[in-house]
Design an enzyme around this catalytic site. Structure first.
Site, PDB file in Angstrom:
ATOM      1  N   VAL A 136      80.148  88.879  -7.141  1.00 13.09           N
ATOM      2  CA  VAL A 136      81.370  89.396  -6.516  1.00 13.09           C
ATOM      3  C   VAL A 136      82.573  89.481  -7.452  1.00 13.09           C
ATOM      4  CG1 VAL A 136      80.739  88.686  -4.179  1.00 13.09           C
ATOM      5  CG2 VAL A 136      82.036  87.120  -5.641  1.00 13.09           C
ATOM      6  N   TYR A 137      82.500  88.863  -8.627  1.00 18.96           N
ATOM      7  CA  TYR A 137      83.658  88.902  -9.511  1.00 18.96           C
ATOM      8  C   TYR A 137      83.954  90.341  -9.917  1.00 18.96           C
ATOM      9  CZ  TYR A 137      83.165  83.804 -10.085  1.00 18.96           C
ATOM     10  OH  TYR A 137      83.070  82.442  -9.888  1.00 18.96           O
ATOM     11  N   GLN A 138      85.113  90.783  -9.477  1.00 20.26           N
ATOM     12  CA  GLN A 138      85.612  92.138  -9.747  1.00 20.26           C
ATOM     13  C   GLN A 138      84.579  93.207  -9.393  1.00 20.26           C
ATOM     14  OE1 GLN A 138      88.681  90.825  -9.609  1.00 20.26           O
ATOM     15  NE2 GLN A 138      89.190  92.731 -10.623  1.00 20.26           N
ATOM     16  N   GLY A 182      81.449  93.223  -9.282  1.00 21.94           N
ATOM     17  CA  GLY A 182      80.257  93.300 -10.127  1.00 21.94           C
ATOM     18  C   GLY A 182      80.554  93.630 -11.577  1.00 21.94           C
TER      19      GLY A 182
END
Length: 182
Positions: A60-62, A64
């Site tokens: 989920v960070y940015q 993908g």
């Protein structure tokens, strides 16, 4: 750089890890303060130079893009076999039954997306990022076990949840003991 065993496993990791939540496309995802790929590159390079071999990101960070940056940085500054690569699953990537959570469907869909974004055929440590109260722990553990058996994941782990939530030993309730699925 000093190394240690990860938990009770035989896996050796650097005592310092490179957390990659700060790297990703600032336009996608939840945070505008993240570093784009060019600005993040010196941090990846320095990590390799200092012997930091444990790199941690999440699907989920940015949206993908952190995983994409991490995968390209491994290819640019190191070798895949020299990095212990960790990523996570649970958060919302899209609408629909496979877009978030810890159901078998979501885990199987999300690991394939992470592998594609990271540009690798295996993940060293796959974390349950957060507990999913809507999915039975046994279903989650069975799905993670199938990833290990398929060779997509080397180790499974839990992030922000209690031992009982993760299927470990906990207090007895109503005559039943919580336990992980082998």
């Amino acid at each position: 750089m000093n190394h240690t065993r990860l938990g009770r496993t035989g896996l050796k990791v650097s005592r310092l890890a490179l957390g990659c939540m700060s790297y990703g496309n600032p336009v996608t995802g939840m945070h505008r303060w993240t570093l784009d790929e060019d600005a993040a590159a010196p941090f990846f390079q320095q990590a390799v130079e200092l012997g930091v071999t444990f790199w941690d990101t999440a699907n989920v960070y940015q949206g993908g893009s952190s995983e994409e940056f991490v995968g390209r940085a491994i290819r640019r500054f190191s070798r895949r076999e020299d990095i212990v690569l960790a990523t996570k699953v649970s958060g919302k990537m899209h609408e629909g039954p496979g877009g978030s959570g810890l159901s078998r469907k979501a885990i199987l869909e999300q690991v394939d997306g992470s592998l594609r974004r990271l540009g690798t055929d295996y993940i060293d440590v796959y974390y349950v990022h957060r507990f999913d109260p809507e999915t039975p722990v046994e279903e989650t553990m069975a799905a993670l076990d199938s990833l290990v058996r398929a060779g997509k994941v080397r180790y499974r782990n839990a992030g922000q949840c209690s031992g009982l939530q993760a299927g470990g030993e906990g207090p007895r309730r109503e005559g039943r003991q919580a336990r992980a699925v082998p």
